[in-house]
Design a protein around this motif. Structure first.
Motif, short mmCIF file in Angstrom:
data_model
loop_
_atom_site.label_atom_id
_atom_site.label_comp_id
_atom_site.label_asym_id
_atom_site.label_seq_id
_atom_site.Cartn_x
_atom_site.Cartn_y
_atom_site.Cartn_z
N ARG A 47 -9.64 -2.70 -2.22
CA ARG A 47 -9.04 -3.87 -1.57
C ARG A 47 -7.91 -4.45 -2.42
N VAL A 68 -0.98 -1.99 11.27
CA VAL A 68 -2.13 -2.15 10.38
C VAL A 68 -1.98 -3.38 9.49
N VAL A 69 -0.99 -4.23 9.79
CA VAL A 69 -0.78 -5.45 9.02
C VAL A 69 -1.16 -6.66 9.87
N GLY A 70 -1.93 -7.57 9.28
CA GLY A 70 -2.35 -8.78 9.96
C GLY A 70 -1.28 -9.84 9.98
N GLU A 74 -1.56 -9.40 5.43
CA GLU A 74 -2.66 -8.68 4.82
C GLU A 74 -2.95 -7.40 5.59
N LEU A 75 -3.66 -6.48 4.94
CA LEU A 75 -4.06 -5.26 5.63
C LEU A 75 -5.08 -5.59 6.70
N ASP A 76 -4.83 -5.15 7.91
CA ASP A 76 -5.78 -5.31 9.01
C ASP A 76 -6.74 -4.12 8.96
N ARG A 77 -7.88 -4.33 8.31
CA ARG A 77 -8.80 -3.23 8.06
C ARG A 77 -9.40 -2.68 9.34
N ALA A 78 -9.64 -3.53 10.30
CA ALA A 78 -10.20 -3.05 11.56
C ALA A 78 -9.22 -2.14 12.28
N ALA A 79 -7.95 -2.52 12.27
CA ALA A 79 -6.93 -1.69 12.92
C ALA A 79 -6.78 -0.37 12.20
#
Length: 222
Positions: A47, A68-70, A74-79
């Motif tokens: 992370r 893939v970015v929120g 931040e990294l959009d982990r779900a995407a």
């Protein structure tokens, strides 16, 4: 040790800890921490190396796109998970980007532990076998539990659907492959208390072993 190279470096016992998702590895890591080990959590490092503004995140976005970015950068982990758990090639591409960064960060954590005179350093690595690190430790500990039980835990404890849970299991090494690499297999199918007791017994065994000695060259220099 099944022919594995026994690393005796600087008096520090180096442990590799892995296991299938939801098998109980986090319970083992926490108990080892309580007993006095320094635990290097590679999930946490994974992370950190893709934190907002990091070169790691920039590399992931370049590989997988801005989706893939929120909203806060931040990294959009779900995407990202929706992409990589459905596509083995995409998962390999992600691992090739992130794993080297995590290993460098882990090396730095271990060096800090050595500087603080740690006796036992545990590398908690979910994809230890998959990333080719099985031979890098004095002992490799695998936490195991039946796949059906792990899926049940993922559904009830983490809110995944059954299909999502099975996809997470499929993304990891085959259980038999993981166990074949192990020096120690801990049974994670029972209670938390039972698993912690197994860790206590293992810790006592390690304490009874001779302390690893530092390597020396023939001229006596380390």
């Amino acid at each position: 040790m099944s022919g594995r190279r026994h690393e005796v470096d600087g008096g520090v016992l180096r442990i590799g800890l892995t296991g299938g998702i939801a098998a109980g590895k986090s319970v083992v890591a926490q108990r080892l921490r309580e007993l006095g080990a320094v635990v290097v959590d590679h999930d946490v490092l994974a992370r950190e190396v893709v934190a907002p503004g990091s070169t790691g995140l920039a590399a992931v976005v370049e590989a997988f796109g801005p989706g893939v970015v929120g909203p806060l950068g931040e990294l959009d982990r779900a995407a990202l998970a929706a992409v990589v758990f459905a596509d083995p090639q995409a998962r390999e591409r992600l691992n090739a980007l992130v794993h080297p960064l995590v290993r460098r960060a882990a090396d730095a954590r271990e060096e800090a532990a050595r500087a603080a005179f740690a006796n036992v350093v545990v590398h908690d690595i979910p994809l230890l076998v998959e990333s080719g690190q099985a031979g890098h430790f004095d002992h490799l500990v695998v936490v195991d539990a039946p796949p059906e039980l792990r899926v049940e835990r993922l559904v009830e404890g983490r809110g995944l659907s059954e299909s999502q849970a099975w996809a997470r299991l499929a993304a990891q090494a085959d259980d038999d492959e993981r166990i074949a690499k192990a020096d120690v297999v801990l049974d994670g199918s029972g209670t938390v208390e039972g698993l912690r007791a197994q860790v206590d017994a293992l810790w006592d065994r390690w304490l009874a072993e001779p302390v690893p000695a530092a390597h020396h060259d023939d001229d006596g220099a380390e």
